[in-house]
Scaffold this motif. Structure first.
Motif, mmCIF file in Angstrom:
data_model
loop_
_atom_site.group_PDB
_atom_site.id
_atom_site.type_symbol
_atom_site.label_atom_id
_atom_site.label_comp_id
_atom_site.label_asym_id
_atom_site.label_seq_id
_atom_site.Cartn_x
_atom_site.Cartn_y
_atom_site.Cartn_z
ATOM 1 N N HIS A 8 0.848 -1.202 0.000
ATOM 2 C CA HIS A 8 0.000 0.000 0.000
ATOM 3 C C HIS A 8 0.881 1.249 0.000
ATOM 4 O O HIS A 8 2.095 1.166 0.208
ATOM 5 C CB HIS A 8 -0.897 0.017 1.250
ATOM 6 C CG HIS A 8 -0.118 0.180 2.526
ATOM 7 N ND1 HIS A 8 0.521 -0.859 3.160
ATOM 8 C CD2 HIS A 8 0.161 1.278 3.273
ATOM 9 C CE1 HIS A 8 1.145 -0.423 4.232
ATOM 10 N NE2 HIS A 8 0.945 0.885 4.331
ATOM 11 N N ARG A 48 3.697 10.122 12.374
ATOM 12 C CA ARG A 48 3.256 10.866 11.191
ATOM 13 C C ARG A 48 2.878 12.306 11.537
ATOM 14 O O ARG A 48 2.463 12.604 12.657
ATOM 15 C CB ARG A 48 1.988 10.210 10.625
ATOM 16 C CG ARG A 48 2.199 8.787 10.165
ATOM 17 C CD ARG A 48 1.240 7.839 10.833
ATOM 18 N NE ARG A 48 1.559 6.443 10.460
ATOM 19 C CZ ARG A 48 1.261 5.909 9.300
ATOM 20 N NH1 ARG A 48 0.575 6.607 8.411
ATOM 21 N NH2 ARG A 48 1.611 4.667 9.013
ATOM 22 N N ASP A 60 0.972 5.235 1.869
ATOM 23 C CA ASP A 60 0.392 6.039 2.953
ATOM 24 C C ASP A 60 0.078 7.413 2.372
ATOM 25 O O ASP A 60 0.993 8.195 2.117
ATOM 26 C CB ASP A 60 1.396 6.164 4.108
ATOM 27 C CG ASP A 60 1.511 4.891 4.914
ATOM 28 O OD1 ASP A 60 1.486 3.804 4.316
ATOM 29 O OD2 ASP A 60 1.624 4.990 6.144
ATOM 30 N N HIS A 116 4.684 -0.170 -0.091
ATOM 31 C CA HIS A 116 5.396 -0.971 0.902
ATOM 32 C C HIS A 116 4.432 -1.905 1.615
ATOM 33 O O HIS A 116 3.215 -1.684 1.582
ATOM 34 C CB HIS A 116 6.109 -0.058 1.908
ATOM 35 C CG HIS A 116 5.163 0.856 2.629
ATOM 36 N ND1 HIS A 116 4.723 2.054 2.103
ATOM 37 C CD2 HIS A 116 4.537 0.727 3.825
ATOM 38 C CE1 HIS A 116 3.892 2.627 2.941
ATOM 39 N NE2 HIS A 116 3.758 1.846 3.992
HETATM 40 FE FE FE Z 1 2.320 2.137 5.413
#
Ligand code: FE
Ligand code: MD3
Length: 217
Positions: free
Chosen positions: A135, A214, A137, A191
């Motif tokens: 996927h 994040r 992010d 990743h």
């Molecule tokens: Fe991720």
């Protein structure tokens, strides 16, 4: 007699490894803080237990998750998003422990990203067999901000591709205490994590914990 023991090649490699443009692996960087991190983790999980979320496609994830900090990542049948309150309890996510924020900020700086101030820490818990499919992010506002990840417990095979889902992936072993900073072009690379192999970690038992810091907003 025993010299072959000392001559053997270490399975850890150099302390700092360049994975891709903008992605730096700092091997063992979090080890001096392991006890503090694990104690803080227990407090967080007591307030916001790990849970296996459901994707918008209706699949239950094999990885169990929770969060700390002002914002937490969540998914359910209506989509992926960052929210201020834990959907399970209605309460704000537990505060980000100072040791977490400091580790993330210092690791980001070591990789060339100054003044990284995370507002979210997604905490992933893998048991043997749990995996994360490939996927990107993309739920954060500013892709110029890096993501910092900290691996604890059992080792995992991390799959690292490129900007396209079809790009070939390379494999990296992420072990207890490893810290990775993902910024620049690698910030949007596909990743994932291969199914966790069974094992027993001295501090965490049969699990792998990954803290991902994040800047969501
Ligand atoms: Fe991720
Ligand atoms: C690489 N977690 O939480 S490390 C995730 O080990 C996630 O639990 C994995 O992928 C884990 O989203 C991988 C963290 C990570 C986070 C974001 C990235 C690696 C990344 C963004 C771009 C490239």
């Amino acid at each position: 007699m025993t010299s072959d023991l000392f001559d053997s090649v270490p399975d850890t490699g150099p302390a700092r490894e360049h994975m891709a443009e903008g992605a730096v692996l700092l091997r063992g960087h979090a080890r001096p803080l392991e006890n503090e991190l694990i104690a803080a983790l227990h407090d967080i999980v007591a307030q916001a237990p790990f849970r296996r979320m459901v994707t918008p496609g209706g699949h239950q994830m094999s990885v169990a998750m929770t969060n700390c900090g002002p914002l937490g990542w969540t998914t359910d049948s209506s989509g992926y998003r960052y929210v201020q309150n834990d959907p399970e309890t209605g309460k704000p996510w537990p505060a980000m422990p100072p040791a977490f924020a400091q580790l993330a900020e210092r690791a980001a700086a070591a990789a060339g990203f100054n003044e990284f101030a995370p507002d979210a820490c997604l905490i992933n818990c893998y048991e043997p067999g749990a995996r994360m499919s490939l996927h990107q992010d993309r739920d954060e506002q500013d892709f110029d901000k890096p993501i910092v990840s900290v691996s604890l417990g059992l080792p995992a095979i991390f799959l690292f591709g490129g900007l396209k889902r079809s790009d070939k992936t390379r494999r990296f072993r992420l072990a207890h205490g490893d810290v990775v900073v993902w910024g620049g072009p690698s910030r949007l690379f596909f990743h994932g994590v291969a199914p966790l192999a069974d094992g027993e970690h001295v501090l965490l038992g049969r699990q792998r914990i990954n803290l991902t810091f994040r800047r969501a907003r």
